[in-house]
Design an enzyme around this catalytic site. Structure first.
Site, PDB file in Angstrom:
ATOM      1  N   TYR A 249     -14.760   9.315  -8.483  1.00 51.35           N
ATOM      2  CA  TYR A 249     -14.472   8.556  -7.274  1.00 51.35           C
ATOM      3  C   TYR A 249     -13.047   8.000  -7.181  1.00 51.35           C
ATOM      4  O   TYR A 249     -12.585   7.288  -8.076  1.00 51.35           O
ATOM      5  CB  TYR A 249     -15.454   7.382  -7.128  1.00 51.35           C
ATOM      6  CG  TYR A 249     -15.247   6.735  -5.794  1.00 51.35           C
ATOM      7  CD1 TYR A 249     -15.776   7.317  -4.647  1.00 51.35           C
ATOM      8  CD2 TYR A 249     -14.428   5.626  -5.659  1.00 51.35           C
ATOM      9  CE1 TYR A 249     -15.510   6.790  -3.406  1.00 51.35           C
ATOM     10  CE2 TYR A 249     -14.157   5.092  -4.416  1.00 51.35           C
ATOM     11  CZ  TYR A 249     -14.702   5.693  -3.291  1.00 51.35           C
ATOM     12  OH  TYR A 249     -14.420   5.179  -2.065  1.00 51.35           O
ATOM     13  N   LYS A 258      -3.839   4.176  -8.212  1.00 48.30           N
ATOM     14  CA  LYS A 258      -3.859   2.871  -8.860  1.00 48.30           C
ATOM     15  C   LYS A 258      -3.410   2.986 -10.319  1.00 48.30           C
ATOM     16  O   LYS A 258      -2.746   2.107 -10.846  1.00 48.30           O
ATOM     17  CB  LYS A 258      -5.256   2.242  -8.749  1.00 48.30           C
ATOM     18  CG  LYS A 258      -5.653   1.912  -7.286  1.00 48.30           C
ATOM     19  CD  LYS A 258      -4.579   1.146  -6.639  1.00 48.30           C
ATOM     20  CE  LYS A 258      -4.694   0.628  -5.234  1.00 48.30           C
ATOM     21  NZ  LYS A 258      -5.713   0.748  -4.307  1.00 48.30           N
ATOM     22  N   HIS A 278       0.962  -3.687  -4.875  1.00 46.00           N
ATOM     23  CA  HIS A 278      -0.174  -3.278  -4.037  1.00 46.00           C
ATOM     24  C   HIS A 278       0.109  -3.741  -2.603  1.00 46.00           C
ATOM     25  O   HIS A 278      -0.498  -4.674  -2.101  1.00 46.00           O
ATOM     26  CB  HIS A 278      -1.448  -3.928  -4.590  1.00 46.00           C
ATOM     27  CG  HIS A 278      -2.718  -3.392  -4.007  1.00 46.00           C
ATOM     28  ND1 HIS A 278      -3.906  -4.086  -4.052  1.00 46.00           N
ATOM     29  CD2 HIS A 278      -3.012  -2.227  -3.381  1.00 46.00           C
ATOM     30  CE1 HIS A 278      -4.863  -3.385  -3.476  1.00 46.00           C
ATOM     31  NE2 HIS A 278      -4.351  -2.246  -3.060  1.00 46.00           N
ATOM     32  N   CYS A 302      -8.866  -5.602   2.368  1.00 42.78           N
ATOM     33  CA  CYS A 302      -8.519  -6.850   3.058  1.00 42.78           C
ATOM     34  C   CYS A 302      -7.477  -6.639   4.149  1.00 42.78           C
ATOM     35  O   CYS A 302      -6.809  -7.585   4.563  1.00 42.78           O
ATOM     36  CB  CYS A 302      -8.063  -7.901   2.060  1.00 42.78           C
ATOM     37  SG  CYS A 302      -9.433  -8.500   1.044  1.00 42.78           S
ATOM     38  N   GLY A 303      -7.287  -5.405   4.611  1.00 42.54           N
ATOM     39  CA  GLY A 303      -6.536  -5.223   5.843  1.00 42.54           C
ATOM     40  C   GLY A 303      -5.173  -4.562   5.763  1.00 42.54           C
ATOM     41  O   GLY A 303      -4.446  -4.583   6.756  1.00 42.54           O
ATOM     42  N   THR A 305      -4.303  -1.192   5.469  1.00 47.42           N
ATOM     43  CA  THR A 305      -4.202  -0.008   6.332  1.00 47.42           C
ATOM     44  C   THR A 305      -4.160  -0.429   7.798  1.00 47.42           C
ATOM     45  O   THR A 305      -3.371   0.085   8.591  1.00 47.42           O
ATOM     46  CB  THR A 305      -5.380   0.950   6.075  1.00 47.42           C
ATOM     47  OG1 THR A 305      -5.376   1.300   4.690  1.00 47.42           O
ATOM     48  CG2 THR A 305      -5.280   2.210   6.917  1.00 47.42           C
ATOM     49  N   ASP A 327      -0.616   1.199   1.196  1.00 48.72           N
ATOM     50  CA  ASP A 327      -1.307   0.691   0.007  1.00 48.72           C
ATOM     51  C   ASP A 327      -0.379   0.287  -1.136  1.00 48.72           C
ATOM     52  O   ASP A 327      -0.668  -0.657  -1.845  1.00 48.72           O
ATOM     53  CB  ASP A 327      -2.305   1.744  -0.495  1.00 48.72           C
ATOM     54  CG  ASP A 327      -3.370   1.174  -1.432  1.00 48.72           C
ATOM     55  OD1 ASP A 327      -3.956   0.130  -1.105  1.00 48.72           O
ATOM     56  OD2 ASP A 327      -3.596   1.767  -2.503  1.00 48.72           O
ATOM     57  N   ARG A 419     -14.665   6.353   2.398  1.00 49.75           N
ATOM     58  CA  ARG A 419     -13.208   6.479   2.551  1.00 49.75           C
ATOM     59  C   ARG A 419     -12.825   7.750   3.291  1.00 49.75           C
ATOM     60  O   ARG A 419     -13.559   8.738   3.300  1.00 49.75           O
ATOM     61  CB  ARG A 419     -12.549   6.524   1.170  1.00 49.75           C
ATOM     62  CG  ARG A 419     -12.732   5.255   0.348  1.00 49.75           C
ATOM     63  CD  ARG A 419     -11.561   4.333   0.483  1.00 49.75           C
ATOM     64  NE  ARG A 419     -11.823   2.999  -0.043  1.00 49.75           N
ATOM     65  CZ  ARG A 419     -10.887   2.050  -0.098  1.00 49.75           C
ATOM     66  NH1 ARG A 419      -9.657   2.288   0.301  1.00 49.75           N
ATOM     67  NH2 ARG A 419     -11.196   0.846  -0.555  1.00 49.75           N
ATOM     68  N   GLY A 544      -4.972  -5.974  16.135  1.00 48.46           N
ATOM     69  CA  GLY A 544      -3.764  -5.944  16.963  1.00 48.46           C
ATOM     70  C   GLY A 544      -3.175  -7.332  17.206  1.00 48.46           C
ATOM     71  O   GLY A 544      -1.953  -7.500  17.304  1.00 48.46           O
TER      72      GLY A 544
HETATM   73  P1  GTP Z   1      -7.761  -0.768   0.351  1.00 48.45           P
HETATM   74  O1  GTP Z   1      -7.596   0.622   0.852  1.00 48.45           O
HETATM   75  O2  GTP Z   1      -9.028  -0.993  -0.381  1.00 48.45           O
HETATM   76  O3  GTP Z   1      -6.585  -1.241  -0.440  1.00 48.45           O
HETATM   77  O4  GTP Z   1      -7.962  -1.706   1.663  1.00 48.45           O
HETATM   78  P2  GTP Z   1      -6.967  -2.245   2.788  1.00 48.45           P
HETATM   79  O5  GTP Z   1      -6.306  -3.486   2.317  1.00 48.45           O
HETATM   80  O6  GTP Z   1      -6.106  -1.164   3.290  1.00 48.45           O
HETATM   81  O7  GTP Z   1      -8.000  -2.711   3.932  1.00 48.45           O
HETATM   82  P3  GTP Z   1      -8.312  -2.081   5.375  1.00 48.45           P
HETATM   83  O8  GTP Z   1      -7.154  -2.181   6.310  1.00 48.45           O
HETATM   84  O9  GTP Z   1      -8.904  -0.746   5.179  1.00 48.45           O
HETATM   85  O10 GTP Z   1      -9.429  -3.088   5.891  1.00 48.45           O
HETATM   86  C1  GTP Z   1     -10.606  -3.334   5.158  1.00 48.45           C
HETATM   87  C2  GTP Z   1     -11.661  -3.986   6.013  1.00 48.45           C
HETATM   88  O11 GTP Z   1     -11.151  -5.189   6.585  1.00 48.45           O
HETATM   89  C3  GTP Z   1     -12.108  -3.106   7.168  1.00 48.45           C
HETATM   90  O12 GTP Z   1     -13.499  -3.213   7.305  1.00 48.45           O
HETATM   91  C4  GTP Z   1     -11.410  -3.697   8.361  1.00 48.45           C
HETATM   92  O13 GTP Z   1     -12.129  -3.493   9.538  1.00 48.45           O
HETATM   93  C5  GTP Z   1     -11.297  -5.176   7.993  1.00 48.45           C
HETATM   94  N1  GTP Z   1     -10.091  -5.803   8.602  1.00 48.45           N
HETATM   95  C6  GTP Z   1      -8.840  -5.339   8.573  1.00 48.45           C
HETATM   96  N2  GTP Z   1      -7.993  -6.130   9.260  1.00 48.45           N
HETATM   97  C7  GTP Z   1      -8.745  -7.155   9.732  1.00 48.45           C
HETATM   98  C8  GTP Z   1      -8.462  -8.307  10.515  1.00 48.45           C
HETATM   99  O14 GTP Z   1      -7.330  -8.568  10.927  1.00 48.45           O
HETATM  100  N3  GTP Z   1      -9.508  -9.136  10.790  1.00 48.45           N
HETATM  101  C9  GTP Z   1     -10.783  -8.878  10.354  1.00 48.45           C
HETATM  102  N4  GTP Z   1     -11.732  -9.749  10.654  1.00 48.45           N
HETATM  103  N5  GTP Z   1     -11.083  -7.790   9.613  1.00 48.45           N
HETATM  104  C10 GTP Z   1     -10.087  -6.939   9.304  1.00 48.45           C
HETATM  105  C1  SPV Z   2      -8.303  -0.097  -3.432  1.00 48.65           C
HETATM  106  O1  SPV Z   2      -9.414  -0.302  -3.947  1.00 48.65           O
HETATM  107  O2  SPV Z   2      -7.408  -0.981  -3.390  1.00 48.65           O
HETATM  108  C2  SPV Z   2      -8.016   1.206  -2.812  1.00 48.65           C
HETATM  109  C3  SPV Z   2      -8.998   2.276  -2.958  1.00 48.65           C
HETATM  110  O3  SPV Z   2      -6.956   1.379  -2.225  1.00 48.65           O
HETATM  111  S1  SPV Z   2      -8.935   3.025  -4.523  1.00 48.65           S
HETATM  112  O4  SPV Z   2      -8.095   4.212  -4.434  1.00 48.65           O
HETATM  113  O5  SPV Z   2     -10.300   3.395  -4.872  1.00 48.65           O
HETATM  114  O6  SPV Z   2      -8.355   2.113  -5.475  1.00 48.65           O
HETATM  115 MN    MN Z   3      -5.673  -0.519  -2.235  1.00 45.34          MN
END
Ligand code: GTP
Ligand code: SPV
Ligand code: MN
Length: 636
Positions: A249, A258, A278, A302-303, A305, A327, A419, A544
């Site tokens: 995975y 990572k 990160h 936590c947001g 992407t 990322d 993913r 947004g």
């Molecule tokens: P990794 O790939 O694990 O590193 O995650 P990431 O930090 O890129 O997080 P990603 O943008 O994929 O968002 C993760 C979750 O948080 C998703 O379910 C989104 O819908 C939610 N999310 C992202 N931005 C916001 C925001 O501004 N507000 C809220 N409430 N949820 C958010």
């Molecule tokens: C994270 O967990 O922060 C990711 C997904 O970006 S992974 O590649 O599984 O670490």
């Molecule tokens: Mn990540």
């Protein structure tokens, strides 16, 4: 140790003690062992075959082959032809399913073993020479003992399987920060994913053969039997080496991501005077054409992407957001005394659930084609579905485990950590400077966690040292990105808790040391999109609308933007934030979002103190002093 070739015409015979340098598929043995996980493949002539004469790599591949005893060796070249071939094979073997060509052209679905759906932090080891070097936030193991243990586990592990050798490069190929890696794997899924996530093939070999320091990362991955009891993700920073077993995975097995770009990367970065973080990297351009780049560290899921490709509210006419990365950021000080960042990756491995045309239209457009989906649900017409996708749920689907699903089902259709892997080229707002070797100049660094209370929507740290303090004391609720309980607040300094390859106290020291060397350092901010009201609902609409906060950040970088000084730093007053057209955020809610509540902060200071105490003598005294001053500001 000569072995004969019994696997058919495309194979050449292979002398383990005398490896050839021009390999397509090298057959090692004629075993008939069929393995359900990863049966060996016999590609036609002309598929695969990176030319390489680097003796170090050849010797290492030979050594791993001797131990793992694969049926044959496949040198990946990253070509389109190779990719089509491997996609065919993966479908044939049931590893991938082709999705509806009209709805999601060029896209495939993979289901991982249900016991193997996220990073495993408890089985992720940092094998530095001493335990002290890895520090209390990492799982440490003795390198010699761990090599012995892994070598034992890897003995014959690839019997009856094909061993793929993946040359790859992290970072734009002409970047001084770029790093070469080789990943050996017995998983086709890993090869197909690495082709999306990295620059793969000849480009890496060229860079290695032309490099002055000869630095390259060796990564070995084997699925073994995909059993949680035999799952270990091991890092040997002193050897620039990674060995990962027992998982198939994402973050456990795409060793570029990572493992290399962050854990080994952060270790090298400290030695070499740069930063491996990160962080997403985005560009923001005003209607007048002034452009800034911002890097932001939010923990997994936590947001990042979402923030990296956000679409501003409608009235932001002429504003443009562009993505450098979603990322990981590698950053170093440029000749002009600013901090420059590159995205080492070539694709996005993003969280699927919650992604919609409403929340993240650019991500939706990116994953409309050429996408490798993992653990989402499949509809009856071979389209993909997940919780939070636009439109109604399908009346029937096959869930991420491969079971029948209807809207009445109690289980989720898509795994919460399902993913997508997609080339960054698919992103409609990809920044034009994404391939720039020197990177892009960073105006602001943003730290942010998932906190239902305490943390205001945004604050600005007064200076670098207080910014490092804000990053070092970050906390966040755990998510489905790693196995274990979800929703528990834990300290996750700079979103690097699971990814720092050495002692966290030393990592803070590195940050404190680098700041004063940057003549024109980025300003540092802290955000929280996830504060909740008494009703348990998010107070801030997010996505947004996060543009409004970004706008304030940019204003501050340009010496504008009003603020008031609080004990934690500069905070915008409600009037300092753009609220035009902001729906469902009444004045009191905005005030709540921006509030600093001494009662909550008393608890927060306690939590920060407890975390600092775990770091012992390696905690920089500057941070202890900052903690004391913060407590004093609250007291007065
Ligand atoms: P990794 O790939 O694990 O590193 O995650 P990431 O930090 O890129 O997080 P990603 O943008 O994929 O968002 C993760 C979750 O948080 C998703 O379910 C989104 O819908 C939610 N999310 C992202 N931005 C916001 C925001 O501004 N507000 C809220 N409430 N949820 C958010
Ligand atoms: C994270 O967990 O922060 C990711 C997904 O970006 S992974 O590649 O599984 O670490
Ligand atoms: Mn990540």
């Amino acid at each position: 140790m000569q072995r004969s070739c019994l696997s058919g015409p495309p194979h050449r015979s292979f002398n383990l003690d005398n490896p050839t340098s021009e390999n397509t598929v090298i057959s090692l043995r004629g075993s008939n062992t069929m393995d359900n996980l990863a049966p060996a493949i016999t590609p036609p002539r002309g598929v695969g075959g990176t030319k390489i004469s680097h003796q170090g790599v050849l010797d290492w591949v030979q050594e791993v082959a001797r131990r793992t005893q694969p049926e044959n060796i496949f040198w990946c070249d990253g070509s389109a032809r190779e990719n089509s071939y491997l996609l065919e094979v993966a479908q044939h073997q049931g590893i991938l399913q082709k999705l509806n060509e009209k709805k999601v052209p060029g896209s495939y679905l993979h289901r991982s073993n249900p016991n193997d759906v996220a990073r495993v932090e408890q089985f992720t080891l940092i094998c530095t020479r001493t335990k002290e070097e890895a520090g209390p936030t990492n799982n440490w193991a003795d390198p010699a003992e761990t090599y012995l243990k892994l070598n034992e586990m890897l003995k014959g592990a690839m019997e009856g399987r094909t061993m793929f050798v993946i040359p790859y490069i992290m970072g734009p190929p002409d970047s001084p920060l770029a790093k070469v890696g080789f990943e050996i794997t017995d998983s086709i899924y890993v090869v197909l994913s690495m082709r999306i996530m990295t620059r793969m093939g000849e480009v890496a070999v060229k860079r290695l053969e032309g490099s002055s320091n000869g630095e390259w990362n060796r990564g070995v991955h084997s699925l073994l039997d995909v059993h949680p009891d035999r799952r270990l993700i091991c890092h040997f920073p002193q050897d620039n080496a990674i060995i990962s077993v027992g998982s198939g995975y994402g973050g456990n097995v795409l060793l570029s991501k990572k493992c290399l770009a962050l854990r080994i990367g952060s270790y090298l970065a400290r030695q070499q005077g740069w930063l491996a973080e990160h962080m997403l990297i985005l560009g923001v351009e005003s209607p007048e054409g002034r452009k800034h780049y911002v890097a932001a560290a939010f923990p997994s899921a936590c947001g990042k992407t979402n923030f990296a490709m956000l679409i501003p509210p409608e009235h932001y006419k002429g504003w443009k957001i562009t993505t450098i990365g979603d990322d990981i950021a590698w950053m170093q000080i440029g000749a002009d005394g600013r901090l420059y960042a590159v995205n080492p990756e070539n694709g996005y491995f993003g969280v699927v659930p919650g992604t919609s045309y409403k929340s993240n239209p650019n991500a939706m457009k990116s994953i409309e084609r050429d996408t490798l989906y993992t653990n989402v649900a499949q509809t009856d017409d071979h389209d993909v579905w997940w919780e939070g996708k636009d439109g109604p749920a399908p009346a029937h689907a096959i869930d991420w485990r491969g079971k029948e699903w209807t809207p009445e089902s109690k289980e989720k259709a898509a795994h919460p950590n399902s993913r997508f892997a997609v080339p960054m080229r698919n992103n409609p707002v990809l920044d034009p400077d994404v391939e720039k070797g020197e990177g892009v100049p960073i105006s602001a660094i943003i730290f942010g966690g998932r906190r239902s209370d305490t943390m205001p929507l945004v604050f600005q740290a007064i200076d670098w040292e207080r910014g490092v303090y804000a990053g070092a004391t970050m906390a966040s609720e755990t998510t489905a990105a790693a196995t274990g309980a979800v929703g528990q607040v834990r300290r996750d300094p700079m979103a690097m808790l699971p990814f720092c390859g050495y002692h966290m106290g030393q990592y803070f020291k590195h940050w404190l040391k680098i700041g004063p060397r940057i003549q024109n350092p980025p300003l540092i901010f802290h955000v929280n999109w996830f504060r909740k009201g008494a009703d348990g609902k998010f107070l801030w609409p997010g996505f947004g609308d996060n543009m409004r906060v970004l706008k304030w950040v940019i204003d501050r970088c340009e010496g504008r933007g009003g603020a008031t000084e609080s004990p934690v730093g500069f905070i915008p007053r409600p009037a300092d934030l753009d609220t035009q057209g902001l729906a469902n955020v009444p004045e009191e809610t905005l005030a709540e979002l921006l509030s600093i509540k001494p009662g909550e902060w008393k608890k927060e200071l306690q939590g920060q103190q407890e975390f600092f105490e775990t770091l012992g003598a390696d905690l920089p005294p500057e941070l202890t002093a900052q903690h004391k001053k913060l407590a004093e500001r609250f007291a007065s």
